[in-house]
Design a protein around this motif. Structure first.
Motif, short mmCIF file in Angstrom:
data_model
loop_
_atom_site.label_atom_id
_atom_site.label_comp_id
_atom_site.label_asym_id
_atom_site.label_seq_id
_atom_site.Cartn_x
_atom_site.Cartn_y
_atom_site.Cartn_z
N VAL A 64 0.83 -1.21 0.00
CA VAL A 64 0.00 0.00 0.00
C VAL A 64 0.87 1.26 0.00
N ARG A 65 0.39 2.25 -0.75
CA ARG A 65 1.04 3.56 -0.79
C ARG A 65 0.39 4.43 0.27
N VAL A 66 1.19 5.06 1.11
CA VAL A 66 0.66 6.00 2.11
C VAL A 66 1.30 7.37 1.86
N GLN A 67 0.49 8.40 2.03
CA GLN A 67 0.97 9.76 1.85
C GLN A 67 0.76 10.55 3.12
N TYR A 68 1.68 11.46 3.37
CA TYR A 68 1.53 12.34 4.52
C TYR A 68 2.26 13.64 4.22
N ALA A 69 1.83 14.69 4.87
CA ALA A 69 2.44 16.00 4.67
C ALA A 69 3.40 16.29 5.81
N ASN A 70 4.60 16.72 5.46
CA ASN A 70 5.55 17.16 6.47
C ASN A 70 5.29 18.61 6.84
N ASP A 71 4.85 19.38 5.85
CA ASP A 71 4.51 20.78 6.06
C ASP A 71 3.56 21.17 4.93
N ALA A 72 3.23 22.43 4.84
CA ALA A 72 2.24 22.88 3.85
C ALA A 72 2.69 22.64 2.41
N GLU A 73 3.99 22.60 2.17
CA GLU A 73 4.49 22.48 0.80
C GLU A 73 4.87 21.06 0.37
N SER A 74 5.08 20.18 1.32
CA SER A 74 5.62 18.88 0.89
C SER A 74 4.75 17.71 1.33
N VAL A 75 4.51 16.85 0.36
CA VAL A 75 3.80 15.60 0.62
C VAL A 75 4.78 14.48 0.37
N ARG A 76 4.90 13.58 1.32
CA ARG A 76 5.80 12.43 1.19
C ARG A 76 4.98 11.20 0.85
N VAL A 77 5.57 10.32 0.08
CA VAL A 77 4.94 9.05 -0.26
C VAL A 77 5.85 7.93 0.22
N LYS A 78 5.28 6.99 0.94
CA LYS A 78 6.02 5.81 1.41
C LYS A 78 5.17 4.58 1.10
N PHE A 79 5.78 3.43 1.21
CA PHE A 79 5.08 2.18 0.91
C PHE A 79 5.20 1.23 2.08
N ALA A 80 4.11 0.52 2.33
CA ALA A 80 4.08 -0.45 3.43
C ALA A 80 3.72 -1.82 2.87
N LEU A 81 4.36 -2.84 3.43
CA LEU A 81 4.03 -4.22 3.13
C LEU A 81 3.32 -4.77 4.35
N ILE A 82 2.12 -5.27 4.13
CA ILE A 82 1.33 -5.83 5.23
C ILE A 82 1.28 -7.35 5.05
N ILE A 83 1.75 -8.06 6.06
CA ILE A 83 1.70 -9.52 6.04
C ILE A 83 0.52 -9.91 6.93
N TRP A 84 -0.54 -10.36 6.28
CA TRP A 84 -1.79 -10.70 6.95
C TRP A 84 -1.86 -12.20 7.20
N ILE A 85 -1.97 -12.57 8.46
CA ILE A 85 -2.24 -13.96 8.83
C ILE A 85 -3.50 -13.91 9.66
N GLY A 86 -4.63 -14.15 9.01
CA GLY A 86 -5.92 -14.07 9.69
C GLY A 86 -5.94 -14.96 10.92
N GLU A 87 -6.61 -14.48 11.96
CA GLU A 87 -6.58 -15.19 13.25
C GLU A 87 -7.15 -16.60 13.18
#
Length: 145
Positions: A64-87
């Motif tokens: 999944v791609r996640v975005q967040y703002a560090n300040d009013a001018e910059s948006v950062r994009v990072k990626f997360a890997l989720i390992i799902w093992i259903g209960e």
């Protein structure tokens, strides 16, 4: 096990592209008895949409791609890997995850954060953003999410 199928690689490139609205992909077994991972779904609705596709009796891998703002001018994009093992995943299926996840990490290689989850509540977007900020270096919020 080959994960380098055109469908998976195309979805991976779409999630990584700033020009694509697709911001997540989900890999899982084609059938309950299959050992082959396939592309199960993609979407544009981020983590809230992704979690609707997770099954408590299955193992899945989400990127999944996640975005967040560090300040009013910059948006950062990072990626997360989720390992799902259903209960409610069967023990023998869980046992394959350590080998399988290594293969998945080779194909979905560019990620800042890895999340191990067994319940939907383990996938907290705010927490993932916090971890991505720390992994990304500069934190303009003094450590506050």
């Amino acid at each position: 096990m080959s994960l380098s199928t055109p469908e998976i690689l195309t979805a991976y490139d779409a999630v990584r592209s700033d020009k694509s609205p697709i911001n997540w992909l989900l890999l899982g077994n084609a059938t309950p008895t299959s050992q082959q991972l396939t592309l199960k779904a993609t979407g544009e609705g981020g983590i809230p949409e992704l979690i609707k596709h997770l099954n408590p009796t299955e193992v899945a891998y989400a990127y999944v791609r996640v975005q967040y703002a560090n300040d009013a001018e910059s948006v950062r994009v990072k990626f997360a890997l989720i390992i799902w093992i259903g209960e409610q995943t069967r023990v023998m299926r869980k046992a394959r995850v350590s080998i399988e996840s290594g293969e998945v990490k080779k194909v979905l290689a560019h990620h800042s954060v890895t999340v191990d989850a067994g319940e939907v509540r383990d996938i907290d977007e705010e927490e993932i953003v916090k971890r991505a900020r720390k992994a990304g270096g500069a934190d303009y919020n003094g450590g506050r999410g």
